[in-house]
Design an enzyme around this catalytic site. Structure first.
Site, PDB file in Angstrom:
ATOM      1  N   ARG A  54       1.143   2.939  -6.383  1.00  0.00           N
ATOM      2  CA  ARG A  54       1.441   2.093  -5.232  1.00  0.00           C
ATOM      3  C   ARG A  54       2.465   2.826  -4.376  1.00  0.00           C
ATOM      4  O   ARG A  54       3.006   3.846  -4.766  1.00  0.00           O
ATOM      5  CB  ARG A  54       1.911   0.685  -5.623  1.00  0.00           C
ATOM      6  N   GLY A  55       2.680   2.278  -3.180  1.00  0.00           N
ATOM      7  CA  GLY A  55       3.468   2.988  -2.181  1.00  0.00           C
ATOM      8  C   GLY A  55       2.519   3.694  -1.230  1.00  0.00           C
ATOM      9  O   GLY A  55       1.623   4.436  -1.657  1.00  0.00           O
ATOM     10  N   ALA A  56       2.690   3.450   0.070  1.00  0.00           N
ATOM     11  CA  ALA A  56       1.712   3.923   1.052  1.00  0.00           C
ATOM     12  C   ALA A  56       1.427   5.424   0.965  1.00  0.00           C
ATOM     13  O   ALA A  56       0.258   5.833   0.928  1.00  0.00           O
ATOM     14  CB  ALA A  56       2.170   3.532   2.457  1.00  0.00           C
ATOM     15  N   ARG A  96      -7.118  -0.918  -0.643  1.00  0.00           N
ATOM     16  CA  ARG A  96      -5.934  -1.629  -0.132  1.00  0.00           C
ATOM     17  C   ARG A  96      -6.013  -1.626   1.396  1.00  0.00           C
ATOM     18  O   ARG A  96      -6.087  -0.554   1.992  1.00  0.00           O
ATOM     19  CB  ARG A  96      -4.617  -0.957  -0.567  1.00  0.00           C
ATOM     20  N   GLN A 205       9.088  -4.490  -8.209  1.00  0.00           N
ATOM     21  CA  GLN A 205       9.230  -3.045  -8.001  1.00  0.00           C
ATOM     22  C   GLN A 205      10.691  -2.625  -7.907  1.00  0.00           C
ATOM     23  O   GLN A 205      11.046  -1.509  -8.286  1.00  0.00           O
ATOM     24  CB  GLN A 205       8.492  -2.614  -6.728  1.00  0.00           C
ATOM     25  N   ASP A 246       4.623   0.430   5.293  1.00  0.00           N
ATOM     26  CA  ASP A 246       3.216   0.654   4.974  1.00  0.00           C
ATOM     27  C   ASP A 246       2.379   0.880   6.224  1.00  0.00           C
ATOM     28  O   ASP A 246       1.328   1.502   6.159  1.00  0.00           O
ATOM     29  CB  ASP A 246       2.663  -0.521   4.171  1.00  0.00           C
ATOM     30  N   ASN A 256       5.772  -3.995   6.027  1.00  0.00           N
ATOM     31  CA  ASN A 256       6.332  -3.498   4.771  1.00  0.00           C
ATOM     32  C   ASN A 256       6.278  -4.623   3.745  1.00  0.00           C
ATOM     33  O   ASN A 256       5.804  -5.725   4.030  1.00  0.00           O
ATOM     34  CB  ASN A 256       7.768  -2.997   4.984  1.00  0.00           C
ATOM     35  N   LYS A 257       6.762  -4.347   2.555  1.00  0.00           N
ATOM     36  CA  LYS A 257       6.704  -5.312   1.460  1.00  0.00           C
ATOM     37  C   LYS A 257       7.229  -6.675   1.891  1.00  0.00           C
ATOM     38  O   LYS A 257       8.228  -6.775   2.591  1.00  0.00           O
ATOM     39  CB  LYS A 257       7.521  -4.785   0.280  1.00  0.00           C
TER      40      LYS A 257
END
EC number: 5.3.1.23
Length: 358
Positions: A54-56, A96, A205, A246, A256-257
């Site tokens: 995970r993480g763009a 995603r 996270q 993201d 973003n998150k």
């Protein structure tokens, strides 16, 4: 600074070894460090969807290697392998929807495929492109770390308290990190008193990954529940909120998150500066504003269950993974191309017209 940053690097999440993509299973951290091997595009797409990775930036890098694996299988099958490979492009693109780095990496792989000349070895060409994407992201992180650290030092030369959200370190990228990369560089320069890490529900996270990364490097870190952020800004002399992204649109809005938007609102109220750190591959100049960004929603069971047991009976759950922070709440966007302070459409366009700094 670059040598000191590289010497401080301790964690990585992606390995390309002997034609196999190895991913550190981030669902199991920090209790277990398990590497999973992936040998097909379908396996990589599932790893992205299931949040093994995970993480763009890390998602984009993994997808690029997924195309290499897909091409290897399609070439072995014979026939019109290029047409068959389109199914792998589609499968990976659907894994995603919000992280634009995924589509950027896939487009770059497709472009390289279309530019192949007669006599080129397709697999070697695609593998070299995926490796280049991976290495370029790592170099971009080192550049952003330096630029972001200089912003922190410019505001205040003494050690500071910084708040961060989700995980934006080596685990989320090709190496070193975006927002956490800036924090690492600031720590090396003596600019960090303490990092406050939001736990980041529901996947935690912040507590599982960010706190683990920082503690491994001896950076002072305190974990807090997400809802404590405003209280921290009021009572603990927070000078910066530093987050990743993201997707960033042409006007500087940032996806973003989930929880990032409320951090930005609270930061403005308390006079805390707000920094977004992301490579230019995260910037989507085709979208005018954040209103155009598709927001992924995940299974409500992520909220309704703990350890596989239901904790809230007979209710539904609303579980968006991302939110959008308007550009007018952001003090600076840091990329490898440079820094945009007080972002707007004109400044974002000027940024994207520059060459890379690294």
């Amino acid at each position: 600074m670059r040598e000191r940053l590289l010497a401080a690097e301790r964690v990585k999440a992606i390995e390309w070894r002997d034609g196999t993509l190895r991913l550190l299973d981030q669902r199991l951290l920090p209790q277990e460090e398990v590497w999973l091997e992936h040998e097909s595009a379908a396996e990589v797409a599932k790893a992205i969807r299931d949040m093994v990775v995970r993480g763009a930036p890390a998602i984009g890098i993994s997808a690029a290697y997924g195309i290499v694996l897909g091409a290897r299988a399609r070439l072995a099958q014979g026939g019109d392998w290029r047409a068959a490979l389109e199914e792998d492009f589609r499968l990976l693109a659907d894994s995603r929807p919000t992280a634009v780095n995924l589509f950027w990496a896939l487009n770059r792989m497709r472009d390289r495929l279309e530019r192949m000349k007669e006599g080129d070895q397709p697999l070697a060409v695609l593998e070299a492109e995926a490796i280049s994407i991976h290495e370029s992201d790592r170099e971009a992180n080192l550049t952003m770390a330096q630029l972001g650290m200089e912003l922190i030092r410019k505001q205040q030369g003494s050690p500071q308290n910084i708040l961060t959200h989700c995980n934006t370190g080596a685990l989320a990228t090709g190496g070193f990190g975006t927002a956490l990369g800036v924090i690492r560089a600031a720590h090396l320069e003596g600019l960090v008193n303490r990092i406050y890490a939001d736990e980041t529900r529901p996947w935690l996270q912040g507590s599982r990954l960010t706190a683990w990364e920082l503690a491994n490097e001896g950076i002072p870190v305190s974990l807090n529940v997400d809802s404590a952020a405003a209280h921290l800004m009021k009572t603990e002399n927070i000078t910066w909120v530093i987050v990743g992204a993201d997707r960033i649109t042409a006007n500087g809005d940032v996806a973003n998150k989930i929880g990032t938007y409320q951090l930005a609102v609270n930061a403005m109220h308390h006079g805390v500066r707000f920094m977004v750190v992301a490579p230019s591959s995260t910037i989507d100049m085709n979208l005018e504003s954040g209103e155009d960004i598709p927001i992924e929603e995940r299974d409500g069971r992520e909220l309704l269950e703990i350890g596989g047991r239901r904790v809230a009976a007979e209710v539904d759950a609303y579980n968006p993974v991302f939110d959008v922070t308007p550009a007018d709440l952001i003090d600076a966007i840091v990329t490898e191309r440079g820094v945009v302070e007080r972002p707007d459409a004109e400044r974002m366009a000027a940024l994207m017209s520059r060459k890379r700094l690294h």
